[in-house]
Scaffold this active site. Structure first.
Site, short mmCIF file in Angstrom:
data_model
loop_
_atom_site.label_atom_id
_atom_site.label_comp_id
_atom_site.label_asym_id
_atom_site.label_seq_id
_atom_site.Cartn_x
_atom_site.Cartn_y
_atom_site.Cartn_z
N GLY A 131 0.82 -1.20 0.00
CA GLY A 131 0.00 0.00 0.00
C GLY A 131 0.86 1.25 0.00
O GLY A 131 1.23 1.76 1.07
N SER A 133 0.83 3.96 -3.23
CA SER A 133 0.22 5.06 -4.00
C SER A 133 -1.13 5.46 -3.41
O SER A 133 -1.87 4.63 -2.88
CB SER A 133 0.02 4.63 -5.45
OG SER A 133 1.26 4.31 -6.05
N GLU A 248 12.37 -4.47 -5.42
CA GLU A 248 11.32 -4.43 -6.43
C GLU A 248 11.87 -4.03 -7.79
O GLU A 248 11.37 -4.49 -8.82
CB GLU A 248 10.23 -3.44 -6.01
CG GLU A 248 9.11 -3.32 -7.02
CD GLU A 248 7.99 -2.41 -6.57
OE1 GLU A 248 7.10 -2.12 -7.39
OE2 GLU A 248 8.01 -1.98 -5.40
N GLU A 366 10.03 9.05 -15.09
CA GLU A 366 10.47 10.39 -14.68
C GLU A 366 11.05 10.37 -13.26
O GLU A 366 12.07 11.01 -12.98
CB GLU A 366 9.29 11.37 -14.75
CG GLU A 366 8.79 11.66 -16.17
CD GLU A 366 7.94 10.53 -16.74
OE1 GLU A 366 7.70 10.53 -17.96
OE2 GLU A 366 7.53 9.62 -15.97
#
Length: 379
Positions: A131, A133, A248, A366
């Site tokens: 959890g 975003s 990740e 980005e």
């Protein structure tokens, strides 16, 4: 200026036997009839397959035995992962628990939480989601508004998470929430272990344009948690969460999501392809091998106790560019009848739709460019 420094990889002596074990498991498991399911397979959940891997000792491989793990090396685990992904095995159910959640609990979790969750994860029976975003925050991970308030010996969670992969089949979430009222940005954040069946937790599916259901919105309405649910040190959540992103961002899934397309391309063109196809195959193979060595270098550094956050970010950025570009390159090079239903056409069709999302998961391009620039001293 710091750059990526690949290093020789001391592959384990038993790598060949590990590969044979994994291939035997895959061969014995019923294959999904749709070849598109073998692309981006770490997003394809099959609890039965996860349970089989758990029974074979191939989940939680590096974890201590007292928590259901097998005390094996990071590079042994890496061999297993690349075999599973290269074959398009459906590993999505246990993927996050094995890759991130288990290690996070071992490092920061309360003993009660370790005993509750880790053995089931290693068996391939307990699945996890992350959890991070939140709505209206874009890729700004520090814009956390979900709150945790202390009430006696309990924590009360209120808020919302979005784009939560696998929440609909997960048993727990590691959530980044704000514990210091009035704090800003990455200050005052903490991590919590939240059971997905806790009262006050609700899940709403997000169906993508292909009809797939990977993502979810998760709502917390007065969710009560014990003190043991706090993972690590209160207020250190940002540092903990960003350190976990190295795991990740650097794994073989960051360049193998489109491997099924590469394999179907080879089957389609046969042993005597025309020069343009031969050139494409050579380019893709060279890029894939280079990314493999970079990714394995990060795994080796992690095994040595280093924190290769910059290298992991570079692998993620380059790997996503590679696997996103492959469908377009194949489409531009091979003359394919769009009405055909061959395995190549099915995989290509699927990846042309989903590949744009590859650079979103684990941090947008980005965001990654900014991290790399800072790591290189350019900003």
């Amino acid at each position: 200026m710091q750059t990526f420094h690949p290093q020789p990889i001391a592959w384990p002596d038993n790598a060949a036997s590990i590969r044979a074990q994994v291939r035997s498991i895959i061969a014995a498991h019923p294959r999904h009839p749709d070849p598109a399911k073998r692309a981006n397979s770490w997003a394809v959940a099959d609890p039965a397959f996860s349970a089989r891997l758990g029974a074979e000792g191939l989940i939680g491989m590096t974890w201590p035995k007292e928590y259901g793990g097998h005390a094996r090396s990071n590079l042994e685990r890496y061999v297993v992962l690349e075999e599973l992904l290269a074959a398009g095995a459906p590993v999505g159910a246990h993927w996050i628990a094995d890759r991130q959640t288990g290690g996070m609990l071992l490092r920061y979790g309360h003993e009660t939480e370790k005993q509750r969750w880790l053995p089931g994860m290693a068996r391939g029976a307990i699945f996890a989601c992350i959890g991070l975003s939140e709505p209206n925050a874009g890729s700004d991970l520090a814009s956390v508004r979900t709150q945790a308030r202390k009430r006696g010996d309990r924590w009360i969670i209120d808020g919302q998470k979005v784009w939560t992969t696998g929440a609909h089949f997960s048993h727990l979430m590691i959530a980044l929430v704000r514990t210091a009222e009035g704090s800003q940005r990455n200050e005052g954040l903490s991590q919590f272990v939240i059971p997905m069946d806790a009262p006050g937790v609700s899940i709403k599916p997000i169906i993508d344009l292909t009809g797939g259901h990977d993502f979810n919105e998760v709502f917390f309405d007065g969710v009560e948690l014990p003190e043991t649910a706090l993972a690590g040190i209160e207020g250190e959540g940002w540092k903990q969460a960003t350190a976990e992103l190295s795991l990740e961002r650097s794994g073989p899934e960051r360049y193998l999501s489109s491997t099924a397309l590469f394999l179907e391309l080879l089957r389609h063109v046969g042993e005597s392809p025309d020069p343009a196809v031969r050139q494409l195959v050579g380019r893709l193979a060279a890029d894939m091998w280079t990314l493999r060595m970079m990714s394995a270098t990060v795994a080796a550094k992690l095994a040595d106790g280093e924190d290769p956050a910059l290298e992991a970010t570079i692998v993620k950025d380059l790997g996503n560019s590679f696997e996103q570009a492959m469908p377009g390159l194949v489409q531009a090079t091979i003359d394919i009848d769009p009405a055909s239903t061959t395995a190549l056409t099915r995989v290509l069709e699927h990846l042309l739709q989903v590949a744009p999302s590859f650079s979103l998961r684990g941090g947008t391009r980005e965001i990654l460019k900014g991290i790399i620039a800072r790591g290189l001293g350019l900003r």
